[in-house]
Design a protein around this motif. Sequence first.
Motif, PDB file in Angstrom:
ATOM      1  N   ALA A   1      33.311 -78.241 -62.252  1.00  0.00           N
ATOM      2  CA  ALA A   1      32.839 -79.704 -61.319  1.00  0.00           C
ATOM      3  C   ALA A   1      33.105 -78.768 -59.950  1.00  0.00           C
ATOM      4  O   ALA A   1      31.807 -79.496 -58.852  1.00  0.00           O
ATOM      5  CB  ALA A   1      33.575 -80.607 -61.688  1.00  0.00           C
ATOM      6  N   PHE A   2      34.361 -77.986 -59.830  1.00  0.00           N
ATOM      7  CA  PHE A   2      34.493 -78.075 -58.605  1.00  0.00           C
ATOM      8  C   PHE A   2      33.008 -76.871 -57.625  1.00  0.00           C
ATOM      9  O   PHE A   2      32.647 -76.857 -56.834  1.00  0.00           O
ATOM     10  CB  PHE A   2      35.501 -76.647 -58.277  1.00  0.00           C
ATOM     11  N   LEU A   3      32.776 -75.949 -58.412  1.00  0.00           N
ATOM     12  CA  LEU A   3      32.014 -74.286 -58.465  1.00  0.00           C
ATOM     13  C   LEU A   3      30.980 -75.421 -58.004  1.00  0.00           C
ATOM     14  O   LEU A   3      29.414 -75.255 -57.378  1.00  0.00           O
ATOM     15  CB  LEU A   3      31.482 -73.979 -59.565  1.00  0.00           C
ATOM     16  N   ASP A   4      30.342 -76.087 -58.956  1.00  0.00           N
ATOM     17  CA  ASP A   4      29.164 -77.633 -58.817  1.00  0.00           C
ATOM     18  C   ASP A   4      29.045 -78.440 -57.267  1.00  0.00           C
ATOM     19  O   ASP A   4      27.818 -78.285 -57.191  1.00  0.00           O
ATOM     20  CB  ASP A   4      28.591 -78.607 -59.698  1.00  0.00           C
ATOM     21  N   ALA A   5      30.545 -78.604 -57.226  1.00  0.00           N
ATOM     22  CA  ALA A   5      30.546 -79.424 -55.720  1.00  0.00           C
ATOM     23  C   ALA A   5      30.048 -78.798 -54.765  1.00  0.00           C
ATOM     24  O   ALA A   5      29.351 -79.500 -53.728  1.00  0.00           O
ATOM     25  CB  ALA A   5      31.690 -80.346 -55.837  1.00  0.00           C
ATOM     26  N   LEU A   6      30.915 -77.505 -54.697  1.00  0.00           N
ATOM     27  CA  LEU A   6      30.417 -76.389 -53.457  1.00  0.00           C
ATOM     28  C   LEU A   6      29.196 -76.639 -52.712  1.00  0.00           C
ATOM     29  O   LEU A   6      28.688 -76.242 -52.048  1.00  0.00           O
ATOM     30  CB  LEU A   6      31.078 -75.117 -53.376  1.00  0.00           C
TER      31      LEU A   6
ATOM     32  N   ALA B   1      34.966 -65.106 -55.670  1.00  0.00           N
ATOM     33  CA  ALA B   1      33.194 -64.469 -56.051  1.00  0.00           C
ATOM     34  C   ALA B   1      32.690 -65.459 -56.738  1.00  0.00           C
ATOM     35  O   ALA B   1      31.395 -65.498 -55.886  1.00  0.00           O
ATOM     36  CB  ALA B   1      32.852 -63.002 -56.749  1.00  0.00           C
ATOM     37  N   ASN B   2      32.620 -66.130 -57.492  1.00  0.00           N
ATOM     38  CA  ASN B   2      32.358 -67.027 -57.548  1.00  0.00           C
ATOM     39  C   ASN B   2      32.366 -68.471 -57.187  1.00  0.00           C
ATOM     40  O   ASN B   2      31.227 -69.588 -56.962  1.00  0.00           O
ATOM     41  CB  ASN B   2      32.865 -68.344 -59.377  1.00  0.00           C
ATOM     42  N   VAL B   3      33.168 -68.774 -56.176  1.00  0.00           N
ATOM     43  CA  VAL B   3      33.360 -69.852 -54.928  1.00  0.00           C
ATOM     44  C   VAL B   3      32.533 -69.185 -54.138  1.00  0.00           C
ATOM     45  O   VAL B   3      31.537 -70.310 -53.627  1.00  0.00           O
ATOM     46  CB  VAL B   3      34.736 -70.565 -54.311  1.00  0.00           C
ATOM     47  N   GLN B   4      32.660 -67.938 -53.426  1.00  0.00           N
ATOM     48  CA  GLN B   4      31.392 -67.252 -52.709  1.00  0.00           C
ATOM     49  C   GLN B   4      29.883 -67.437 -52.868  1.00  0.00           C
ATOM     50  O   GLN B   4      29.579 -68.247 -51.723  1.00  0.00           O
ATOM     51  CB  GLN B   4      31.960 -66.139 -51.938  1.00  0.00           C
ATOM     52  N   LEU B   5      29.824 -67.185 -54.037  1.00  0.00           N
ATOM     53  CA  LEU B   5      28.684 -67.530 -54.349  1.00  0.00           C
ATOM     54  C   LEU B   5      27.609 -69.128 -54.337  1.00  0.00           C
ATOM     55  O   LEU B   5      26.850 -69.177 -54.241  1.00  0.00           O
ATOM     56  CB  LEU B   5      28.121 -66.493 -55.754  1.00  0.00           C
ATOM     57  N   ALA B   6      28.957 -69.396 -55.109  1.00  0.00           N
ATOM     58  CA  ALA B   6      28.479 -71.491 -55.147  1.00  0.00           C
ATOM     59  C   ALA B   6      28.085 -71.979 -53.482  1.00  0.00           C
ATOM     60  O   ALA B   6      27.311 -72.723 -53.268  1.00  0.00           O
ATOM     61  CB  ALA B   6      29.186 -72.237 -55.581  1.00  0.00           C
ATOM     62  N   ILE B   7      29.157 -71.157 -52.380  1.00  0.00           N
ATOM     63  CA  ILE B   7      29.324 -71.687 -51.582  1.00  0.00           C
ATOM     64  C   ILE B   7      27.168 -71.228 -50.426  1.00  0.00           C
ATOM     65  O   ILE B   7      27.251 -71.505 -49.559  1.00  0.00           O
ATOM     66  CB  ILE B   7      30.165 -71.863 -50.297  1.00  0.00           C
ATOM     67  N   GLY B   8      26.871 -69.476 -51.323  1.00  0.00           N
ATOM     68  CA  GLY B   8      25.973 -69.864 -50.442  1.00  0.00           C
ATOM     69  C   GLY B   8      25.731 -68.209 -49.355  1.00  0.00           C
ATOM     70  O   GLY B   8      25.735 -67.354 -49.096  1.00  0.00           O
ATOM     71  N   ALA B   9      27.460 -67.588 -49.419  1.00  0.00           N
ATOM     72  CA  ALA B   9      27.774 -66.486 -49.147  1.00  0.00           C
ATOM     73  C   ALA B   9      28.182 -64.822 -50.278  1.00  0.00           C
ATOM     74  O   ALA B   9      27.012 -65.506 -51.336  1.00  0.00           O
ATOM     75  CB  ALA B   9      29.240 -66.424 -48.399  1.00  0.00           C
ATOM     76  N   SER B  10      27.101 -64.075 -49.756  1.00  0.00           N
ATOM     77  CA  SER B  10      27.522 -62.825 -50.776  1.00  0.00           C
ATOM     78  C   SER B  10      28.788 -62.211 -50.498  1.00  0.00           C
ATOM     79  O   SER B  10      28.985 -61.066 -49.712  1.00  0.00           O
ATOM     80  CB  SER B  10      26.545 -61.907 -50.200  1.00  0.00           C
ATOM     81  N   PRO B  11      29.758 -61.916 -51.714  1.00  0.00           N
ATOM     82  CA  PRO B  11      31.134 -61.473 -52.121  1.00  0.00           C
ATOM     83  C   PRO B  11      30.609 -60.343 -52.260  1.00  0.00           C
ATOM     84  O   PRO B  11      30.422 -59.775 -52.657  1.00  0.00           O
ATOM     85  CB  PRO B  11      32.053 -62.454 -52.999  1.00  0.00           C
TER      86      PRO B  11
ATOM     87  N   MET C   1      25.897 -70.937 -41.624  1.00  0.00           N
ATOM     88  CA  MET C   1      27.393 -70.618 -42.540  1.00  0.00           C
ATOM     89  C   MET C   1      25.705 -70.060 -43.717  1.00  0.00           C
ATOM     90  O   MET C   1      25.170 -68.924 -44.385  1.00  0.00           O
ATOM     91  CB  MET C   1      28.270 -70.993 -43.512  1.00  0.00           C
ATOM     92  N   ARG C   2      25.292 -71.268 -44.450  1.00  0.00           N
ATOM     93  CA  ARG C   2      23.846 -70.813 -46.102  1.00  0.00           C
ATOM     94  C   ARG C   2      23.246 -70.721 -45.181  1.00  0.00           C
ATOM     95  O   ARG C   2      22.285 -69.502 -45.737  1.00  0.00           O
ATOM     96  CB  ARG C   2      23.643 -72.523 -46.711  1.00  0.00           C
ATOM     97  N   ALA C   3      22.038 -70.391 -44.125  1.00  0.00           N
ATOM     98  CA  ALA C   3      21.281 -70.079 -43.375  1.00  0.00           C
ATOM     99  C   ALA C   3      21.439 -68.666 -43.509  1.00  0.00           C
ATOM    100  O   ALA C   3      20.646 -67.852 -43.160  1.00  0.00           O
ATOM    101  CB  ALA C   3      21.103 -70.548 -42.239  1.00  0.00           C
ATOM    102  N   THR C   4      22.991 -67.832 -43.086  1.00  0.00           N
ATOM    103  CA  THR C   4      23.108 -66.875 -42.438  1.00  0.00           C
ATOM    104  C   THR C   4      23.582 -65.263 -43.716  1.00  0.00           C
ATOM    105  O   THR C   4      23.048 -64.740 -44.180  1.00  0.00           O
ATOM    106  CB  THR C   4      24.512 -66.470 -41.738  1.00  0.00           C
TER     107      THR C   4
ATOM    108  N   ALA D   1      33.332 -67.341 -44.418  1.00  0.00           N
ATOM    109  CA  ALA D   1      32.228 -66.964 -44.928  1.00  0.00           C
ATOM    110  C   ALA D   1      31.420 -67.675 -43.040  1.00  0.00           C
ATOM    111  O   ALA D   1      29.962 -67.606 -42.662  1.00  0.00           O
ATOM    112  CB  ALA D   1      31.230 -67.329 -46.153  1.00  0.00           C
ATOM    113  N   PHE D   2      31.849 -68.537 -43.299  1.00  0.00           N
ATOM    114  CA  PHE D   2      32.239 -70.006 -41.870  1.00  0.00           C
ATOM    115  C   PHE D   2      32.122 -69.265 -40.611  1.00  0.00           C
ATOM    116  O   PHE D   2      32.014 -69.548 -39.556  1.00  0.00           O
ATOM    117  CB  PHE D   2      32.932 -71.350 -42.197  1.00  0.00           C
ATOM    118  N   LEU D   3      32.991 -68.326 -40.795  1.00  0.00           N
ATOM    119  CA  LEU D   3      33.613 -67.412 -39.375  1.00  0.00           C
ATOM    120  C   LEU D   3      32.105 -66.767 -38.193  1.00  0.00           C
ATOM    121  O   LEU D   3      32.026 -65.990 -37.296  1.00  0.00           O
ATOM    122  CB  LEU D   3      34.357 -66.300 -39.227  1.00  0.00           C
ATOM    123  N   ALA D   4      30.981 -66.330 -39.603  1.00  0.00           N
ATOM    124  CA  ALA D   4      30.472 -64.939 -39.682  1.00  0.00           C
ATOM    125  C   ALA D   4      29.984 -66.103 -38.426  1.00  0.00           C
ATOM    126  O   ALA D   4      28.825 -67.073 -38.862  1.00  0.00           O
ATOM    127  CB  ALA D   4      29.417 -65.082 -40.467  1.00  0.00           C
TER     128      ALA D   4
END
Length: 267
Positions: free
Chosen positions: A245-250, A36-46, A16-19, A207-210
């Motif tokens: 803390a959750f956004l940082d952990a993601l 939107a912040n969660v998706q940015l934190a994981i490496g996706a584009s919201p 997912m991060r590579a994509t 994001a993981f489904l892509a």
Amino acid sequence: MAQSEHQDWGQHLAQMRATAPLVHNITNFVAMNVMANVQLAIGASPAMVHALEEVEEFAALAPVLTVNIGTADGAWAAGMLRAAKVMALHTRPWVLDPVGVGATAFRQELCAGLLALKPTVIRGNASEILALAGQGGQARGVDAGDGVAAAEAAARDLATRTGGVVAVSGPVDFVTSPKRAARVANGHALMPRVTAFGCSLNGVIGAFLAGQPAFEATVAALAYYGLAGEQAGAKAQGPGSFQPAFLDALAALTPEELTTGAKVQML
């Protein structure tokens, strides 16, 4: 039951991060910023796009769609249906969150139309899954009044009807496809005490489904989200400090940590 240590769940996070997929989200007013912040934190584009005038055009550009009916109105409902039709036409994955589906006739009618478009993944609490399957459910507004175990049969029925994956969120999540099922026990008690964290999970699943198989991607996304919650909960003083803390952990959680820390039971 097979245990998660025999599977490399972290590979799905790495892919997912590579994509870095663009995820088209039609979500609710409460969730937009958090999601939107969660998706940015994981490496996706919201992308939060719901206007009826452009929703079909944008859906045609996106590899993944998420739909959340939490604050839908007539125009948003029409946009959701149009976007989902685009994804169905192009055989692209999309996620449905039937928020409070049992609460009003409007929500029931909207979800019936969306369900007919065969979502790749349906994710909801137990009461929502029961209501969506036509089996009642004891919701309190948009909150669950039923336990996960009570909705497992309804989830299996929905998976068979749609040919997709159904995830029932709770202290231990239940995930099923027409042929496979799993339980995911990752998570932390503070997660339900911060608004929009459940809604934001849809964006992570999306994001993981892509480019990844739906069942494995959904299980991995749930384990990743819950494990990040565990790491954040170990540091937080309460709901207020939990969110950053959750956004940082993601953002910091590695594929190797996910493979090691995923609490998954294949059924």
